[in-house]
Design a protein around this motif. Structure first.
Motif, PDB file in Angstrom:
ATOM      1  N   GLY A  29       0.836  -1.206   0.000  1.00 15.72           N
ATOM      2  CA  GLY A  29       0.000   0.000   0.000  1.00 15.72           C
ATOM      3  C   GLY A  29       0.859   1.239   0.000  1.00 15.72           C
ATOM      4  O   GLY A  29       1.951   1.264  -0.580  1.00 15.72           O
ATOM      5  N   TRP A  30       0.341   2.281   0.658  1.00 15.48           N
ATOM      6  CA  TRP A  30       0.985   3.594   0.668  1.00 15.48           C
ATOM      7  C   TRP A  30       1.161   4.058   2.103  1.00 15.48           C
ATOM      8  O   TRP A  30       0.320   3.748   2.961  1.00 15.48           O
ATOM      9  CB  TRP A  30       0.119   4.588  -0.094  1.00 15.48           C
ATOM     10  CG  TRP A  30       0.030   4.247  -1.550  1.00 15.48           C
ATOM     11  CD1 TRP A  30       0.802   4.738  -2.539  1.00 15.48           C
ATOM     12  CD2 TRP A  30      -0.879   3.316  -2.157  1.00 15.48           C
ATOM     13  NE1 TRP A  30       0.448   4.172  -3.749  1.00 15.48           N
ATOM     14  CE2 TRP A  30      -0.575   3.296  -3.534  1.00 15.48           C
ATOM     15  CE3 TRP A  30      -1.890   2.474  -1.683  1.00 15.48           C
ATOM     16  CZ2 TRP A  30      -1.272   2.477  -4.441  1.00 15.48           C
ATOM     17  CZ3 TRP A  30      -2.579   1.661  -2.575  1.00 15.48           C
ATOM     18  CH2 TRP A  30      -2.259   1.677  -3.935  1.00 15.48           C
ATOM     19  N   ILE A  31       2.223   4.800   2.343  1.00 14.59           N
ATOM     20  CA  ILE A  31       2.460   5.284   3.706  1.00 14.59           C
ATOM     21  C   ILE A  31       1.481   6.416   4.012  1.00 14.59           C
ATOM     22  O   ILE A  31       1.457   7.425   3.309  1.00 14.59           O
ATOM     23  CB  ILE A  31       3.907   5.772   3.886  1.00 14.59           C
ATOM     24  CG1 ILE A  31       4.877   4.613   3.623  1.00 14.59           C
ATOM     25  CG2 ILE A  31       4.104   6.353   5.294  1.00 14.59           C
ATOM     26  CD1 ILE A  31       6.347   4.992   3.725  1.00 14.59           C
ATOM     27  N   TYR A  32       0.690   6.206   5.048  1.00 15.44           N
ATOM     28  CA  TYR A  32      -0.361   7.166   5.394  1.00 15.44           C
ATOM     29  C   TYR A  32       0.176   8.181   6.395  1.00 15.44           C
ATOM     30  O   TYR A  32      -0.114   9.361   6.327  1.00 15.44           O
ATOM     31  CB  TYR A  32      -1.534   6.374   5.979  1.00 15.44           C
ATOM     32  CG  TYR A  32      -2.752   7.183   6.326  1.00 15.44           C
ATOM     33  CD1 TYR A  32      -3.478   7.834   5.335  1.00 15.44           C
ATOM     34  CD2 TYR A  32      -3.190   7.260   7.643  1.00 15.44           C
ATOM     35  CE1 TYR A  32      -4.610   8.563   5.655  1.00 15.44           C
ATOM     36  CE2 TYR A  32      -4.327   7.984   7.970  1.00 15.44           C
ATOM     37  CZ  TYR A  32      -5.036   8.633   6.970  1.00 15.44           C
ATOM     38  OH  TYR A  32      -6.151   9.345   7.293  1.00 15.44           O
ATOM     39  N   ARG A  33       0.964   7.683   7.330  1.00 15.29           N
ATOM     40  CA  ARG A  33       1.615   8.555   8.315  1.00 15.29           C
ATOM     41  C   ARG A  33       2.932   7.911   8.660  1.00 15.29           C
ATOM     42  O   ARG A  33       3.046   6.689   8.608  1.00 15.29           O
ATOM     43  CB  ARG A  33       0.783   8.621   9.609  1.00 15.29           C
ATOM     44  CG  ARG A  33      -0.259   9.705   9.623  1.00 15.29           C
ATOM     45  CD  ARG A  33      -0.719   9.986  11.064  1.00 15.29           C
ATOM     46  NE  ARG A  33      -1.365   8.818  11.669  1.00 15.29           N
ATOM     47  CZ  ARG A  33      -2.683   8.603  11.647  1.00 15.29           C
ATOM     48  NH1 ARG A  33      -3.474   9.460  11.040  1.00 15.29           N
ATOM     49  NH2 ARG A  33      -3.191   7.549  12.226  1.00 15.29           N
ATOM     50  N   THR A  34       3.907   8.696   9.046  1.00 12.68           N
ATOM     51  CA  THR A  34       5.176   8.098   9.446  1.00 12.68           C
ATOM     52  C   THR A  34       5.838   8.960  10.514  1.00 12.68           C
ATOM     53  O   THR A  34       5.674  10.183  10.535  1.00 12.68           O
ATOM     54  CB  THR A  34       6.114   7.903   8.225  1.00 12.68           C
ATOM     55  OG1 THR A  34       7.388   7.444   8.684  1.00 12.68           O
ATOM     56  CG2 THR A  34       6.303   9.192   7.437  1.00 12.68           C
ATOM     57  N   VAL A  44       2.104   4.179   9.448  1.00 12.17           N
ATOM     58  CA  VAL A  44       0.749   3.682   9.219  1.00 12.17           C
ATOM     59  C   VAL A  44       0.632   3.420   7.728  1.00 12.17           C
ATOM     60  O   VAL A  44       0.916   4.299   6.914  1.00 12.17           O
ATOM     61  CB  VAL A  44      -0.306   4.696   9.701  1.00 12.17           C
ATOM     62  CG1 VAL A  44      -1.716   4.197   9.376  1.00 12.17           C
ATOM     63  CG2 VAL A  44      -0.164   4.949  11.200  1.00 12.17           C
ATOM     64  N   LEU A  45       0.264   2.180   7.417  1.00 12.32           N
ATOM     65  CA  LEU A  45       0.128   1.766   6.019  1.00 12.32           C
ATOM     66  C   LEU A  45      -1.350   1.855   5.630  1.00 12.32           C
ATOM     67  O   LEU A  45      -2.231   1.548   6.430  1.00 12.32           O
ATOM     68  CB  LEU A  45       0.620   0.328   5.868  1.00 12.32           C
ATOM     69  CG  LEU A  45       0.610  -0.236   4.450  1.00 12.32           C
ATOM     70  CD1 LEU A  45       1.738   0.379   3.624  1.00 12.32           C
ATOM     71  CD2 LEU A  45       0.760  -1.769   4.474  1.00 12.32           C
ATOM     72  N   ARG A  46      -1.578   2.258   4.383  1.00 11.48           N
ATOM     73  CA  ARG A  46      -2.946   2.408   3.892  1.00 11.48           C
ATOM     74  C   ARG A  46      -3.104   1.586   2.618  1.00 11.48           C
ATOM     75  O   ARG A  46      -2.228   1.582   1.769  1.00 11.48           O
ATOM     76  CB  ARG A  46      -3.130   3.908   3.590  1.00 11.48           C
ATOM     77  CG  ARG A  46      -4.251   4.315   2.720  1.00 11.48           C
ATOM     78  CD  ARG A  46      -4.236   5.826   2.510  1.00 11.48           C
ATOM     79  NE  ARG A  46      -3.367   6.221   1.400  1.00 11.48           N
ATOM     80  CZ  ARG A  46      -3.598   5.941   0.131  1.00 11.48           C
ATOM     81  NH1 ARG A  46      -4.651   5.241  -0.225  1.00 11.48           N
ATOM     82  NH2 ARG A  46      -2.772   6.341  -0.819  1.00 11.48           N
ATOM     83  N   ASP A  47      -4.215   0.838   2.524  1.00 14.86           N
ATOM     84  CA  ASP A  47      -4.591   0.293   1.215  1.00 14.86           C
ATOM     85  C   ASP A  47      -6.066   0.611   1.006  1.00 14.86           C
ATOM     86  O   ASP A  47      -6.648   1.377   1.787  1.00 14.86           O
ATOM     87  CB  ASP A  47      -4.238  -1.206   1.074  1.00 14.86           C
ATOM     88  CG  ASP A  47      -5.097  -2.135   1.929  1.00 14.86           C
ATOM     89  OD1 ASP A  47      -6.072  -1.655   2.557  1.00 14.86           O
ATOM     90  OD2 ASP A  47      -4.792  -3.345   1.972  1.00 14.86           O
ATOM     91  N   SER A  48      -6.677   0.039  -0.017  1.00  9.61           N
ATOM     92  CA  SER A  48      -8.073   0.427  -0.289  1.00  9.61           C
ATOM     93  C   SER A  48      -9.004   0.009   0.835  1.00  9.61           C
ATOM     94  O   SER A  48     -10.078   0.578   1.005  1.00  9.61           O
ATOM     95  CB  SER A  48      -8.544  -0.185  -1.606  1.00  9.61           C
ATOM     96  OG  SER A  48      -8.561  -1.595  -1.487  1.00  9.61           O
ATOM     97  N   THR A  49      -8.578  -0.976   1.626  1.00 10.70           N
ATOM     98  CA  THR A  49      -9.521  -1.539   2.603  1.00 10.70           C
ATOM     99  C   THR A  49      -9.454  -0.899   3.974  1.00 10.70           C
ATOM    100  O   THR A  49     -10.443  -0.895   4.702  1.00 10.70           O
ATOM    101  CB  THR A  49      -9.294  -3.059   2.781  1.00 10.70           C
ATOM    102  OG1 THR A  49      -7.995  -3.272   3.371  1.00 10.70           O
ATOM    103  CG2 THR A  49      -9.377  -3.795   1.453  1.00 10.70           C
ATOM    104  N   ASP A  50      -8.275  -0.380   4.380  1.00 16.51           N
ATOM    105  CA  ASP A  50      -8.136   0.039   5.777  1.00 16.51           C
ATOM    106  C   ASP A  50      -6.757   0.673   5.979  1.00 16.51           C
ATOM    107  O   ASP A  50      -5.990   0.803   5.022  1.00 16.51           O
ATOM    108  CB  ASP A  50      -8.263  -1.196   6.688  1.00 16.51           C
ATOM    109  CG  ASP A  50      -8.824  -0.846   8.071  1.00 16.51           C
ATOM    110  OD1 ASP A  50      -8.795   0.341   8.446  1.00 16.51           O
ATOM    111  OD2 ASP A  50      -9.277  -1.769   8.768  1.00 16.51           O
TER     112      ASP A  50
END
Ligand code: 4AD
Ligand code: MG
Length: 442
Positions: A29-34, A44-50
């Motif tokens: 996924g993509w890094i949402y926060r670091t 915090v990792l982000r994908d389409s689900t959560d």
């Protein structure tokens, strides 16, 4: 993409399943926060689900990999591998202890940080779509449009697709978008209606969900220049039966959202209980004349009979209801040319066989519909009154010449319904890329 890790990636939602706890998982996924310290990295990792918190120590990753991981900006695309565990201390209640991080694409510095204005977020909508808010709204939207197809197909309606380029107006000339069409000017569709009226003589019951265009001059939180309308048209149907179809449709949509999107409604703080109680009640149907009575008696508001209800009046009226209501039989005078007069109505002047469904909470008109005038002569007269060149409607008047029957239909504003369901402040968030008088970018 080939990912040089031995296990196939699973989604964050799948990783949170109780059966996966204590296991090693691969996520992407993509890094949402670091956030990092000298010894530890939290991302915090982000994908389409959560989203999910991941942690790594300098020892776990080794010196070099730790430092390069710590430098990854938010929105970098990564694949990670680690052991997942439920952990009450972690935000979201889960934590992945990382063993490996693979960078797929290192992001530039992301322009969206905290505390941006709504305008800035709209200017960057192509990136803001990644936010939890937009992710949740788009998921509910997908449920809503899916539910509309499901509802009508179950009821035996056929999907019918209208043209978008049209030579005629149907909802008033002032909101038409003109398009250069080779060497002449035509318009973008304001409604499928006239074409739907042609198709019911073949298919009888039809529906669609289509893009709709209106050059709205008002800058409100309820109007878009491009929106999606879900419409239905049915032969042999009167307008009151159409009202009951609309009530069942909207209730069905909400049921599906409550079934499938509780998590999204929670992210949006949409207060689903308000929807649950709305669908368990019967929704009132009142006449325009009765609505004026309520405004006068309960709100002390005087509206001259014959004037269309404006936003202020609708909002005042809805203070007395917590479910949607349908207002029927508006004054004929203020209505589009195709709405027929209701004979013998209990009203001070001529009224039309038409209706609007209004949502509670200030979300305004969500459905508009009517029976259709079946008389060619009175249609012609009404078109002339609107200043239309009747010859351009010859094909439409043909529909009254060859086996005309009573028929009705309505249009539901997808974004209006979605704004109400998701409790949005502005309709612009109910569509991925809003088009308004002042915005056609990105
Ligand atoms: O009430 P309207 O104008 O009805 C018609 O166009 C009919 N021809 C439909 C029909 O009978 N087949 O529009 C229907 C609905 C409204 O109730 C509202 O929910 C939505 O479309 N709507 C808009 N939504 C967003 N932005 C706008 N500018 C809208 N204009 C109408
Ligand atoms: Mg309307």
């Amino acid at each position: 993409m080939v990912i040089p890790m031995d296990e196939a990636p699973i989604s964050i939602q799948e990783a949170k399943d109780p059966s996966k706890q204590g296991n090693e998982v691969t996520l992407r996924g993509w890094i949402y926060r670091t956030r990092g310290s000298n010894r530890m990295l939290f991302l915090v990792l982000r994908d389409s689900t959560d989203i999910i918190q991941c942690v790594a120590s300098r020892e776990d990753l080794g010196e070099e990999r730790f430092i390069s991981a710590r430098e990854l900006p938010v929105e970098s695309a990564i694949v990670v591998k680690g052991r997942i565990n439920m952990d009450d201390r972690a935000p979201g209640g889960f934590e992945v202890h990382l063993k490996e991080i693979l960078t797929i694409s290192k992001a530039d510095r992301f322009p969206i940080t905290k505390d941006h204005s709504e305008e800035f977020l709209r200017e960057n909508r192509h990136l803001w779509l990644r936010s939890r808010k937009m992710n949740a709204i788009m998921k509910v939207r997908s449920t809503v449009t899916g539910a509309i197809h499901e509802f009508f197909r179950r009821e035996g309606y056929h999907e019918f697709t209208p043209p978008i380029f049209t030579p005629n107006q149907a909802e008033g000339g002032s909101t038409l978008f003109e398009v250069k069409y080779y060497d002449r000017t035509i318009y973008l569709s304001q409604t499928w209606q006239l074409y739907a009226e042609a198709a019911i003589f073949s298919l009888e019951r039809i529906y669609d969900v289509s893009p709709t265009f209106r050059a709205e001059r008002s800058k409100t939180s309820r109007h878009l220049s491009e929106f999606w309308m879900a419409e239905m048209e049915a032969a042999w149907m009167d307008y009151l039966e159409a009202v009951s179809v609309a009530e069942r449709e909207v209730k069905f949509i909400i049921e599906k959202v409550l079934e499938r999107n509780m998590k999204e409604l929670e992210i949006l703080e949409a207060e689903p209980e308000r929807l649950r109680s709305a669908i368990s009640a019967k929704w009132p149907v009142i006449t325009y004349t009765e609505a004026l009575g309520i405004l006068k008696e309960r709100s002390g508001m005087d509206v001259e009979w014959g004037k269309d209800l404006r936003t202020v009046e609708e909002e005042e009226l809805m203070k007395h209801f917590d479910t949607p209501i349908t207002v029927v039989e508006y004054p004929k005078e203020a209505m589009a040319f195709y709405k027929p007069v209701k004979e013998e109505a209990d009203a001070p002047g001529p009224v039309a066989k038409c209706f609007d469904m209004i949502a509670p909470g200030g979300y305004g008109e969500i459905v508009g519909g009517s029976e259709r005038d079946t008389d060619a002569a009175s249609l012609e007269e009404a078109l002339k009154r609107e200043g239309e060149d009747v010859r351009k409607y010859d094909w439409y008047l043909d529909l009254r010449r060859y086996g005309s029957v009573q028929h009705s239909g309505y249009g539901l504003g997808v974004e209006r319904v979605l704004a109400w369901i998701c409790k949005l402040d502005n309709i612009k968030d109910a569509i991925p890329f809003p088009r308004t008088m002042t915005r056609a970018y990105p």
